[in-house]
Motif scaffolding. Structure first.
Motif, PDB file in Angstrom:
ATOM      1  N   GLY A  11       0.825  -1.202   0.000  1.00 16.10           N
ATOM      2  CA  GLY A  11       0.000   0.000   0.000  1.00 16.10           C
ATOM      3  C   GLY A  11       0.857   1.248   0.000  1.00 16.10           C
ATOM      4  N   TYR A  12       0.233   2.395  -0.157  1.00 17.82           N
ATOM      5  CA  TYR A  12       1.004   3.645  -0.246  1.00 17.82           C
ATOM      6  C   TYR A  12       1.801   3.926   1.022  1.00 17.82           C
ATOM      7  N   ALA A  13       1.193   3.721   2.189  1.00 20.09           N
ATOM      8  CA  ALA A  13       1.916   3.963   3.439  1.00 20.09           C
ATOM      9  C   ALA A  13       3.028   2.932   3.622  1.00 20.09           C
ATOM     10  N   GLY A  14       2.724   1.668   3.340  1.00 20.62           N
ATOM     11  CA  GLY A  14       3.715   0.608   3.505  1.00 20.62           C
ATOM     12  C   GLY A  14       4.919   0.798   2.597  1.00 20.62           C
ATOM     13  N   PHE A  75       6.021  -2.667  11.552  1.00 19.28           N
ATOM     14  CA  PHE A  75       5.130  -1.598  11.107  1.00 19.28           C
ATOM     15  C   PHE A  75       3.885  -2.235  10.513  1.00 19.28           C
ATOM     16  N   MET A  76       2.724  -1.895  11.058  1.00 14.26           N
ATOM     17  CA  MET A  76       1.451  -2.404  10.572  1.00 14.26           C
ATOM     18  C   MET A  76       0.810  -1.353   9.669  1.00 14.26           C
ATOM     19  N   ALA A  77       0.916  -1.552   8.348  1.00 12.06           N
ATOM     20  CA  ALA A  77       0.332  -0.615   7.385  1.00 12.06           C
ATOM     21  C   ALA A  77      -0.860  -1.292   6.715  1.00 12.06           C
ATOM     22  N   LEU A  78      -1.879  -1.541   7.516  1.00  9.42           N
ATOM     23  CA  LEU A  78      -3.015  -2.357   7.115  1.00  9.42           C
ATOM     24  C   LEU A  78      -4.324  -1.589   7.173  1.00  9.42           C
ATOM     25  N   PRO A  79      -5.350  -2.082   6.483  1.00 12.11           N
ATOM     26  CA  PRO A  79      -6.678  -1.489   6.661  1.00 12.11           C
ATOM     27  C   PRO A  79      -7.132  -1.622   8.111  1.00 12.11           C
ATOM     28  N   ASN A  80      -8.037  -0.750   8.520  1.00 15.45           N
ATOM     29  CA  ASN A  80      -8.541  -0.787   9.890  1.00 15.45           C
ATOM     30  C   ASN A  80      -9.128  -2.157  10.221  1.00 15.45           C
ATOM     31  N   ALA A 321       2.014   9.808   7.766  1.00 13.95           N
ATOM     32  CA  ALA A 321       1.972   8.335   7.851  1.00 13.95           C
ATOM     33  C   ALA A 321       3.373   7.769   8.059  1.00 13.95           C
ATOM     34  N   ALA A 322       4.085   7.465   6.958  1.00 12.98           N
ATOM     35  CA  ALA A 322       5.323   6.689   7.031  1.00 12.98           C
ATOM     36  C   ALA A 322       6.457   7.413   7.738  1.00 12.98           C
ATOM     37  N   GLY A 323       6.652   8.687   7.431  1.00 13.46           N
ATOM     38  CA  GLY A 323       7.746   9.424   8.069  1.00 13.46           C
ATOM     39  C   GLY A 323       7.546   9.548   9.560  1.00 13.46           C
ATOM     40  N   GLN A 324       6.318   9.828   9.949  1.00 13.71           N
ATOM     41  CA  GLN A 324       6.016   9.938  11.374  1.00 13.71           C
ATOM     42  C   GLN A 324       6.195   8.593  12.075  1.00 13.71           C
ATOM     43  N   ALA A 325       5.861   7.501  11.375  1.00 16.78           N
ATOM     44  CA  ALA A 325       6.064   6.169  11.942  1.00 16.78           C
ATOM     45  C   ALA A 325       7.549   5.906  12.207  1.00 16.78           C
ATOM     46  N   VAL A 326       8.396   6.276  11.257  1.00 15.52           N
ATOM     47  CA  VAL A 326       9.841   6.095  11.441  1.00 15.52           C
ATOM     48  C   VAL A 326      10.365   7.053  12.508  1.00 15.52           C
TER      49      VAL A 326
END
Length: 348
Positions: A11-14, A75-80, A321-326
């Motif tokens: 996905g885009y975030a993943g 990292f869980m980049a999944l649908p709700n 999303a991704a940057g904040q996760a890292v």
């Protein structure tokens, strides 16, 4: 090196998380997982932009138990509704989990069910989860094992409003958030409003007074102000790939100059490396944060109407999303929060 796995990588975030981690000086991606139709395929076959860069093979989500022991963070980049099922097996082995979905953001489980139409399967974990907005909850993130990564609209909105609430400057019942997002904010799955003929050369509001990010925004703002807040939130879809611009309005409850407002924002974020409070008179734009973990903010006094207007711009896939996760991963492991993220926005 921090050993990382990504669930939902296609996905885009993943994909954005993978892009960042591949260049991270202290992290190594050791496994990937995506939907079952991708199992056994190299990520470079699914997303050709990784040709010659990453050839890891995607695993089935049902096969992840064999990777738990060798993983430091997932990292869980999944649908709700899916991270709540997979997170426990990692947390039980004292691994760290960063969830990009909304599964652990809303503390009130009835409120979560109301907005997401899902019965929570790991209610005991919700109380333990830390809301991963580093500019507000840095110390809690440092000692947390489970991070609820904020949504994209909430990130832009909360960062824009927090200094006003912390300094008791506005009527909490007057907050209006008018936010615009690029199409990638809706995810990779096609819907009617993200279909090219529908979104191209079009500009539309959607989910007015009913967007799932509204209770998340209200929850965090209520924590900040120690009073119940219900904002008016209106999201819009803009025909561009990525970026969010939130324009926030509120009624002032004390006399103040624009210079003083600007000083308050500068002081509030003086230790936040990814929040850039612009010079007076300069306005944020999505182009100037594109592909980066920055949030650009400025504040404008409308003296005639006795209102304050805050503008906040982020890249919805990075700071949203991704940057904040890292960034959260860096804090959890005691690294400089800028590690792997200290690059300038893509321009033009």
């Amino acid at each position: 090196m921090i050993k990382a796995g990504i669930v939902g990588v296609a996905g885009y975030a993943g994909i954005s998380i993978l892009q960042i981690l591949l260049a991270h000086p202290e992290a190594e991606v050791i496994w990937l997982s995506s939907e079952d139709s991708h199992a056994g395929k190299k990520i470079s076959d699914i997303r050709p932009s990784f040709n010659g860069i990453c050839d890891l093979v995607c695993q089935k989500s049902g096969d992840l138990s064999k990777f738990v022991d060798q993983t430091d963070v997932v990292f869980m980049a999944l649908p709700n509704g899916l991270a709540m099922k997979l997170s426990p097996m990692f947390l039980e082995k004292r691994k760290k989990v960063i969830d990009i979905s909304a599964d652990f953001r809303i503390k009130d489980l009835e409120e979560y069910k109301k907005w997401y139409k899902i019965d929570h399967l790991s209610p005991n974990l919700v109380a333990d989860a830390t809301y991963g907005l580093p500019e507000l909850f840095f110390e809690k993130i440092k000692t947390s094992s489970l991070i609820a990564n904020p949504g994209c609209y909430p990130t832009a909105s909360i960062l824009g409003i927090a200094p006003l609430l912390k300094n008791n400057l506005v009527d909490v019942n007057s907050i209006v958030i008018d936010a615009k997002s690029g199409v990638s904010g809706a995810g990779a799955a096609l819907t009617e409003i993200t279909h090219f003929p529908e979104c191209n050369e079009n500009f539309r509001a959607y989910a007015v007074a009913s967007h799932r990010h509204n209770p998340e925004i209200d929850q965090i703002l209520s924590w900040i102000s120690n009073t119940k807040i219900n904002t008016t939130f209106v999201p819009h879809l803009v025909p561009m790939n990525r970026g969010i611009l939130a324009t926030i309005y509120a009624n002032l409850i004390q006399k103040i100059t624009n210079e003083k407002l600007h000083e308050i924002f500068k002081n509030f974020y003086k230790k936040a490396p990814f929040v850039r409070v612009l010079e007076l008179g300069k306005l944020p734009a999505t182009k100037y944060v594109y592909g980066s973990n920055f949030c650009d903010i400025n504040v404008v006094l409308d003296e005639r109407a006795n209102k304050v207007i805050v503008l906040s711009a982020i890249d919805n896939l990075i700071k949203g999303a991704a940057g904040q996760a890292v960034q959260n991963m860096n804090i959890m492991f005691g690294l400089d929060e800028r590690a792997g993220l200290d690059k300038s926005p893509v321009y033009p």
